[in-house]
Each structure stands twice: as C-alpha cells, then as structure tokens.
Write a protein that holds these residues in place. Structure first.
Motif, PDB file in Angstrom:
ATOM      1  N   GLY A   1      28.912 -17.952 -33.803  1.00  0.00           N
ATOM      2  CA  GLY A   1      27.597 -17.962 -33.145  1.00  0.00           C
ATOM      3  C   GLY A   1      27.340 -19.303 -32.473  1.00  0.00           C
ATOM      4  N   LEU A   2      27.714 -20.361 -33.179  1.00  0.00           N
ATOM      5  CA  LEU A   2      27.520 -21.714 -32.655  1.00  0.00           C
ATOM      6  C   LEU A   2      28.400 -21.933 -31.419  1.00  0.00           C
ATOM      7  CD1 LEU A   2      25.847 -24.153 -33.534  1.00  0.00           C
ATOM      8  CD2 LEU A   2      27.833 -24.991 -34.799  1.00  0.00           C
ATOM      9  N   LYS A   3      29.644 -21.481 -31.521  1.00  0.00           N
ATOM     10  CA  LYS A   3      30.577 -21.640 -30.404  1.00  0.00           C
ATOM     11  C   LYS A   3      30.027 -20.950 -29.145  1.00  0.00           C
ATOM     12  CE  LYS A   3      35.576 -21.556 -29.793  1.00  0.00           C
ATOM     13  NZ  LYS A   3      36.854 -21.146 -30.392  1.00  0.00           N
ATOM     14  N   TRP A   4      29.525 -19.737 -29.343  1.00  0.00           N
ATOM     15  CA  TRP A   4      29.003 -18.989 -28.202  1.00  0.00           C
ATOM     16  C   TRP A   4      27.768 -19.680 -27.616  1.00  0.00           C
ATOM     17  CZ3 TRP A   4      29.447 -12.924 -28.700  1.00  0.00           C
ATOM     18  CH2 TRP A   4      30.806 -12.611 -28.954  1.00  0.00           C
ATOM     19  N   SER A   5      27.004 -20.340 -28.484  1.00  0.00           N
ATOM     20  CA  SER A   5      25.771 -20.979 -27.996  1.00  0.00           C
ATOM     21  C   SER A   5      26.079 -22.229 -27.168  1.00  0.00           C
ATOM     22  CB  SER A   5      24.855 -21.342 -29.170  1.00  0.00           C
ATOM     23  OG  SER A   5      25.370 -22.454 -29.879  1.00  0.00           O
ATOM     24  N   PHE A   6      27.308 -22.748 -27.274  1.00  0.00           N
ATOM     25  CA  PHE A   6      27.677 -23.937 -26.500  1.00  0.00           C
ATOM     26  C   PHE A   6      27.925 -23.632 -25.025  1.00  0.00           C
ATOM     27  CE2 PHE A   6      29.702 -26.042 -30.479  1.00  0.00           C
ATOM     28  CZ  PHE A   6      28.450 -26.496 -30.880  1.00  0.00           C
ATOM     29  N   MET A   7      28.114 -22.369 -24.709  1.00  0.00           N
ATOM     30  CA  MET A   7      28.463 -22.039 -23.326  1.00  0.00           C
ATOM     31  C   MET A   7      27.247 -22.195 -22.408  1.00  0.00           C
ATOM     32  SD  MET A   7      31.530 -21.011 -22.270  1.00  0.00           S
ATOM     33  CE  MET A   7      31.605 -19.549 -21.240  1.00  0.00           C
ATOM     34  N   PRO A   8      27.438 -22.873 -21.285  1.00  0.00           N
ATOM     35  CA  PRO A   8      26.341 -23.038 -20.322  1.00  0.00           C
ATOM     36  C   PRO A   8      26.112 -21.743 -19.564  1.00  0.00           C
ATOM     37  CG  PRO A   8      28.344 -24.067 -19.480  1.00  0.00           C
ATOM     38  CD  PRO A   8      28.695 -23.502 -20.824  1.00  0.00           C
ATOM     39  N   ARG A   9      25.480 -20.775 -20.226  1.00  0.00           N
ATOM     40  CA  ARG A   9      25.422 -19.428 -19.659  1.00  0.00           C
ATOM     41  C   ARG A   9      24.639 -19.359 -18.341  1.00  0.00           C
ATOM     42  NH1 ARG A   9      21.741 -15.752 -20.086  1.00  0.00           N
ATOM     43  NH2 ARG A   9      23.293 -14.133 -20.390  1.00  0.00           N
ATOM     44  N   ASN A  10      23.720 -20.303 -18.157  1.00  0.00           N
ATOM     45  CA  ASN A  10      22.918 -20.250 -16.927  1.00  0.00           C
ATOM     46  C   ASN A  10      23.506 -21.078 -15.791  1.00  0.00           C
ATOM     47  OD1 ASN A  10      20.983 -18.508 -18.061  1.00  0.00           O
ATOM     48  ND2 ASN A  10      20.105 -20.224 -19.182  1.00  0.00           N
ATOM     49  N   GLN A  11      24.621 -21.735 -16.080  1.00  0.00           N
ATOM     50  CA  GLN A  11      25.268 -22.498 -15.020  1.00  0.00           C
ATOM     51  C   GLN A  11      25.848 -21.535 -13.977  1.00  0.00           C
ATOM     52  OE1 GLN A  11      27.958 -25.654 -16.466  1.00  0.00           O
ATOM     53  NE2 GLN A  11      29.382 -25.027 -14.854  1.00  0.00           N
ATOM     54  N   GLU A  12      25.714 -21.886 -12.731  1.00  0.00           N
ATOM     55  CA  GLU A  12      26.232 -21.007 -11.675  1.00  0.00           C
ATOM     56  C   GLU A  12      27.751 -21.010 -11.655  1.00  0.00           C
ATOM     57  OE1 GLU A  12      24.788 -20.715  -7.872  1.00  0.00           O
ATOM     58  OE2 GLU A  12      22.680 -20.694  -8.459  1.00  0.00           O
ATOM     59  N   GLY A  13      28.312 -19.958 -11.098  1.00  0.00           N
ATOM     60  CA  GLY A  13      29.771 -19.911 -10.931  1.00  0.00           C
ATOM     61  C   GLY A  13      30.453 -19.086 -11.999  1.00  0.00           C
ATOM     62  N   GLN A  14      31.751 -18.902 -11.799  1.00  0.00           N
ATOM     63  CA  GLN A  14      32.533 -18.046 -12.686  1.00  0.00           C
ATOM     64  C   GLN A  14      32.668 -18.662 -14.082  1.00  0.00           C
ATOM     65  OE1 GLN A  14      33.923 -14.889 -11.740  1.00  0.00           O
ATOM     66  NE2 GLN A  14      33.970 -14.869 -13.963  1.00  0.00           N
ATOM     67  N   LYS A  15      32.596 -17.807 -15.075  1.00  0.00           N
ATOM     68  CA  LYS A  15      32.875 -18.222 -16.453  1.00  0.00           C
ATOM     69  C   LYS A  15      33.849 -17.197 -17.040  1.00  0.00           C
ATOM     70  CE  LYS A  15      28.295 -18.562 -16.843  1.00  0.00           C
ATOM     71  NZ  LYS A  15      27.922 -18.991 -15.490  1.00  0.00           N
ATOM     72  N   TYR A  16      34.558 -17.584 -18.093  1.00  0.00           N
ATOM     73  CA  TYR A  16      35.575 -16.689 -18.640  1.00  0.00           C
ATOM     74  C   TYR A  16      35.471 -16.521 -20.148  1.00  0.00           C
ATOM     75  CZ  TYR A  16      37.925 -17.188 -14.135  1.00  0.00           C
ATOM     76  OH  TYR A  16      38.230 -17.184 -12.800  1.00  0.00           O
ATOM     77  N   VAL A  17      35.917 -15.355 -20.594  1.00  0.00           N
ATOM     78  CA  VAL A  17      36.094 -15.091 -22.016  1.00  0.00           C
ATOM     79  C   VAL A  17      37.595 -14.867 -22.243  1.00  0.00           C
ATOM     80  CG1 VAL A  17      35.693 -13.431 -23.872  1.00  0.00           C
ATOM     81  CG2 VAL A  17      33.840 -14.021 -22.318  1.00  0.00           C
ATOM     82  N   VAL A  18      38.163 -15.558 -23.200  1.00  0.00           N
ATOM     83  CA  VAL A  18      39.593 -15.413 -23.461  1.00  0.00           C
ATOM     84  C   VAL A  18      39.826 -15.073 -24.927  1.00  0.00           C
ATOM     85  CG1 VAL A  18      41.829 -16.598 -23.470  1.00  0.00           C
ATOM     86  CG2 VAL A  18      40.227 -17.017 -21.605  1.00  0.00           C
ATOM     87  N   CYS A  19      40.689 -14.093 -25.147  1.00  0.00           N
ATOM     88  CA  CYS A  19      41.039 -13.728 -26.516  1.00  0.00           C
ATOM     89  C   CYS A  19      42.428 -14.280 -26.837  1.00  0.00           C
ATOM     90  CB  CYS A  19      41.028 -12.207 -26.673  1.00  0.00           C
ATOM     91  SG  CYS A  19      41.529 -11.676 -28.315  1.00  0.00           S
ATOM     92  N   ASN A  20      42.519 -14.925 -27.969  1.00  0.00           N
ATOM     93  CA  ASN A  20      43.782 -15.493 -28.418  1.00  0.00           C
ATOM     94  C   ASN A  20      44.515 -14.491 -29.312  1.00  0.00           C
ATOM     95  OD1 ASN A  20      45.835 -16.951 -29.583  1.00  0.00           O
ATOM     96  ND2 ASN A  20      44.592 -18.774 -29.999  1.00  0.00           N
ATOM     97  N   SER A  21      45.399 -13.708 -28.699  1.00  0.00           N
ATOM     98  CA  SER A  21      46.245 -12.775 -29.462  1.00  0.00           C
ATOM     99  C   SER A  21      47.674 -13.290 -29.491  1.00  0.00           C
ATOM    100  CB  SER A  21      46.218 -11.373 -28.839  1.00  0.00           C
ATOM    101  OG  SER A  21      44.932 -10.823 -28.870  1.00  0.00           O
ATOM    102  N   ASP A  22      47.809 -14.616 -29.491  1.00  0.00           N
ATOM    103  CA  ASP A  22      49.138 -15.229 -29.544  1.00  0.00           C
ATOM    104  C   ASP A  22      49.481 -15.480 -31.003  1.00  0.00           C
ATOM    105  OD1 ASP A  22      51.443 -16.243 -28.278  1.00  0.00           O
ATOM    106  OD2 ASP A  22      50.756 -18.285 -28.606  1.00  0.00           O
TER     107      ASP A  22
END
Lengths: 433, 157
Positions: free
Chosen positions: A62-83
């Motif tokens: 929850g904390l990690k997700w809250s760090f994302m600048p969600r209102n910042q303009e431009g592309q953002k990404y979600v990446v899953c680590n299945s390595d």
C-alpha cells in the motif's frame, strides 16, 4: 490453506477465465470500471491488509503504491516481476500456470490506482509453459473487454504485455529488471532515484512481484481487514511457500502467515525416511541458514523468522537432513552467486569469485586453517558495499553456514574430507555388516 | 540473414513497446534468430539483429553475452539444461548428471558425437519442488530418475 493466490488450484481448468470469474474473479475490476472504488480507497485497503512485497524484500505494498506520482502528467508503468529464480523458489510459476488472471487483475488495478495505462509482466525466459498460459489468459481478458482502451465504456485504459527474459538471476532485482526490459544488460541502477520517480523508459513505474499482484484482487474483494486477520501482527494474510530439499513430498503451499514451521514440514510429508532434520533455509538461498532446533521453534512470518536469525525472503523453505554436507552445499550456493554476479561492482564481482574458489579449494581437500576467517572477511567486505543486494545475498549464506556448522568446515580443512559423509558411510557400513 | 518469418516474429515483440523503444525487443530477437540457427548465435547474426532493430552492434553483443540462454558455440539439436542448484542437488542431481555424461559419453558443455544432444549444467530453473529437473526446449522434465532419463533420451530424435 490455499485461500488467496492458490484458491482455484483444486478446480477444473484453474487457469481459465471461466473458472476465475465463477469464483469471484474480475469482480473488483468491474466494480472499479463502474466507478465503485477510488484509488485512495484501494491504497487504504491495501495498507489495512498488511500485504508486504512477496518477492523477498517485504516492503508494504500500500505504501509503495502511494509513492507513485499518480497526478503527474505523462506515461506511467506497472511492471510485474515474474523473474522467479531465487534457488528454492517456484510458487510464482504455479500462480502463472494456475491463476494467471489474478495477476492480470492485480496489475490492472495497480494501473488504475497509479494512473498507468500500460503494464509489462517480465517472465523469466525459461518459463515457457507459464508464458503460454499467461498469453492465453491475456487473450481471454482482452476478448472479455477487461483489458484495452476505455474499458466497459469508462475512461480507464490498461494494456498489458509480457516480456521474456533470457536467463539472468540478477534481473529479479527491480532496477536490473527495468534495464533488461529496455533491452540492455541486466545491471542494477543506483537508487535514488527510485522507480516510482524514474522507472521504465525514464517514467514513473511501480514494480511488484507476481504473488503480490495476485493477492490484490482477493484483498479488495474481501476487505483488507479480512486478509490481515488471516495472518499475524506485522505479517498480514497468507503466503505461498515452496518446501523443497530432504522432504517426502516437496510442494508449494499457501498457508496463513504465522503457521508453525513444524506444520509446514508436516504438510510436505516430513523428512525423508530415516533422516533427521539438520538445518533449514527459510526464505531462499539468500537468507541465513538456521539449525534444526531454531527452525522447529519458529513460525512462518516476518518477525518470528527475523527473531530466529533469518528472513522470510521469498518463502522458499529448503530442508536439509543429517546426511547433508554443509561444505558441499555452501560451495554450490557460492558458485551460484559467482555465476550470477552482474560484474558491475568490484566487491561483488571479485568477492563472489574469491568465496567460491576458496570453498572449492576446501572441497578439493586443499583447505587451509586460515580459510574460514578469510571467507568471513571477504564476505564482510562485500556486505553493504555494492549497488544491489546480490552481494549481501552471496555473503549471507557464507556467514551463517560457518557460524552454525563451523566444526564441519574445520573437519573438512583438517582431514580433506566430509565429516558428514564419513559418518554417514560408517553407519551404512556398520548396517551392512 | 534473418528470415522473413523470424522478422515477423520479431515485429510482434517490437509492437509491445513504445515508439522509439524498439531495442526492448532485442532479447527476444536474439532468442528467435538463435533458434532459427540451430541453437547458437554468431557475430553475423548479432550484427543482423543490430541492423534490424537499428541498434549499435556493440549493444546487441553486450546483451548476447550477458544472458545465460544465448550460446556462442554450436550446441546439440537438443540441449539438456540440467539444474544443479541446491534443491535439485539435495535430491540427487549430481548423480544424474554423471549418469547422463557416462551414458552419452560427453562432459557437460559438450555435444554428443551424433550432434543430437548436449548437456549443460544450469542454475536454478524455478521448479524446485520437481527436482531433480532439466529443461529441453520449452519443456521442463521434473522428478527425474535414471529410468525417466533413459526414456527421455530414447524419444529424442
């Protein structure tokens, strides 16, 4: 058992979208697309749930997700680590094979929360069966209108792609993974900046592990408190454990956090016939080994394992019995880190080679008295002196194996052979007389 | 030379990444051309991939030599990638690898005389509950025994 990530495991066609939806899957995603959840509410539920990153670091999701600048303009990404590649770990493989839609839904939800319209699932290159299964699931999710643009008539869009690795343990480190996803050598980046600010293609990115994403839909469906209550304080929910090594039935089990280790061992059928428990690595090869008695008194959660002197890590329980030679086992682990060091930081690149070569020398019968202290000293010089945690991960087993089983190492150095194998052979010889 | 079929496959991967980020597809491009070339890469292929993805050849070379799954010497038609890491080792992978070497008359890293099989020791493949295990092509073979190995080898053509 098997209440969250593995909940469809016993159903027919567990990986199909029909099975997933029949068991409550995509309910949360549909609710979101119908305006029934706000990003803040989702982050709050995740914080309440106590979900911590399942890849090994245990950072609160929850904390990690809250760090994302969600209102910042431009592309953002979600990446899953299945390595998935930590020796002893193979439960993400089963999540991808048997519950791929939970990963898709978890990633889509993350995309909504963080205002990211594109996601990548980085699957290790050897995982072809999981890759095909995941691709199939993606196709079905697109066909059902659950992925793509303006989903179900909303203004929410999320496109999801898989990326395949090509064999490098280091790519499980999140910034190495990003480098690899950009088509480069998988060498970890300096932090800060953290991926939440400068991630994939230089854009804000959130990276979570497969099991973490797979847990999210069920948490939001049944409530953060429900999940938290499954586990114990500081370790909410359930966790998938791979139990391998000297047990009768090695397997993956999803059990509540706080489950006694002894119970987990029992689930795996106990020790192999006629063997006694000697040692346990509770969280994958990078976490300290524990002697039998300590392990038998711990429960499987972050705090209890930390108090016992190790880490929950990726939930990879490696069981060793009285016939296991600790010198040989440690040498094999040292070889692994030597092989997988990316070569970027000198202490790790050179140090892992030193560790491996010294241990191999002992194993070859050419060990010297001073080798043990030298091993520890080399380990100390790697610790904390590298960009990423691989260096620490290489030094940790060395330190803990020597700490708990020093007599075996000394015997090997003095006699040029394994104390354990010798004892074991003697017993066998006596038995055959 | 990259065949048109391979180019089509590479294009599928390129389409996943944003414009200007085509180099993200380099790992799969190398995997694809390696497969087409019978399991190994050479400098010509590396240059071809660089040209196709409009990348500096040295960047492709870096990727090709960094990751474990690219081979730079010819391999057997089938590569048995045998895990020798901790969970498999505790369940007898070393004995099985020796058995395999004896049976095929090759050491790990070598190709059998008929060119059919090569054996490679690899680090953890993430199927630890199925150890000892190996990978052949896309397939994992788990809970291996000598009998199972015999059977697998018989079916490789």
């Amino acid at each position: 058992m098997n209440e969250v990530c593995f909940k469809n495991l016993d159903k027919e066609n567990p990986a199909s979208i029909a099975t997933y939806e029949a068991n409550g899957g995509y309910k949360v995603w549909r609710k979101i697309l119908n305006g029934g959840f706000t990003p803040d509410e989702i982050i709050q539920e995740l914080k309440t749930s106590g979900l911590r990153g399942r890849g090994g670091a245990g950072f609160p999701t929850g904390l990690k997700w809250s760090f994302m600048p969600r209102n910042q303009e431009g592309q953002k990404y979600v990446v899953c680590n299945s390595d998935e590649g930590e020796p002893g770990t193979c439960h993400d493989r089963d999540i991808l094979r048997y519950n791929p839609h939970s990963v898709i839904e978890g990633m889509a939800i993350a995309g909504f929360v963080m205002n990211a319209t594109v996601g990548y699932n980085y699957i290790r290159g050897e995982f072809m069966e999981p890759y095909y299964r995941f691709e199939e699931a993606l196709k079905d999710a697109y066909e059902a209108g659950l992925l793509g643009k303006n989903l179900l008539g909303s203004d929410v869009s999320f496109d999801l792609y898989t990326h395949l690795g090509a064999g490098a343990y280091i790519c499980g480190e999140e910034t190495a993974l990003l480098e690899s996803l950009e088509g480069k050598k998988g060498q970890p980046r300096f932090k800060p900046p953290f991926p939440a600010n400068v991630g994939l293609f230089g854009k804000p990115t959130t990276i979570n592990n497969t099991e973490t994403f797979a847990s999210v839909p069920e948490i939001l469906s049944r409530g953060g408190q429900w999940f938290a209550d499954l586990g114990v304080e500081n370790s909410g929910g359930t966790k998938c454990f791979s139990v391998t090594g000297s047990v009768k039935n090695p397997a993956n089990f999803e059990v509540p956090m706080g489950t006694p280790f002894s119970k987990l061992l029992e689930l795996a059928g106990g020790l192999k016939e006629g063997r006694k428990l000697k040692a346990v690595i509770p969280g994958g090869s990078s976490t300290p080994v524990l002697p039998a008695e300590t392990a038998m008194n711990m429960t499987m959660d972050y705090d209890s394992i930390a108090n016992a002197g190790s880490m929950l890590g990726a939930g990879s329980v490696i069981v060793m019995d009285d016939t296991t030679c600790m010198v040989k086992t440690l040498t094999r682990l040292a070889h692994f880190y030597y092989d997988e060091s990316c070569g970027q930081c000198t202490p790790c690149r050179e140090g892992t080679g030193w560790l491996y070569r010294m241990l191999q020398r002992i194993l070859d019968g050419n060990g010297k008295e001073e080798d043990l202290d030298l091993l520890l000293s080399v380990g100390e010089k790697i610790m904390g002196n590298t960009i990423c945690a691989l260096g620490d991960a290489a030094a940790t087993p060395v330190e803990s194996f020597i700490k708990h089983f020093r007599d075996e190492f000394e015997y090997y150095i003095q006699n040029g052979r394994s104390m354990v194998e010798e004892e074991h052979n003697l017993v066998e010889e006596e038995a055959s007389v | 030379m990259i065949s048109n079929e391979a180019k089509k496959e590479i294009d599928f991967w390129v389409s996943k990444y944003p414009e200007g980020r085509e180099s993200s597809a380099v790992m799969q491009a190398l995997t694809i051309v390696q497969k087409e070339n019978g399991g190994s890469l050479n400098s010509e292929l590396i240059n071809d991939v660089a040209e196709y993805l409009e990348m500096p050849a040295i960047s492709v070379q870096e990727v090709a030599t960094f990751y474990e799954n690219y081979n730079h010497k010819p391999v057997g038609k089938h590569v048995l990638r045998f895990c020798h890491n901790i969970s498999c080792m505790l369940n007898g992978s070393d004995e099985l690898i020796s058995y395999l070497e004896d049976k095929l008359g090759v050491k790990t890293g070598e190709v059998s005389k008929d060119g059919l099989v090569s054996v490679k020791k690899v680090e953890c493949l993430g199927a630890c509950v199925g150890g000892p295990m190996c990978q052949i092509g896309d397939q994992y073979h788990e809970h291996l025994t000598k009998d199972k190995l015999d059977n697998i080898l018989e079916n490789l053509t």
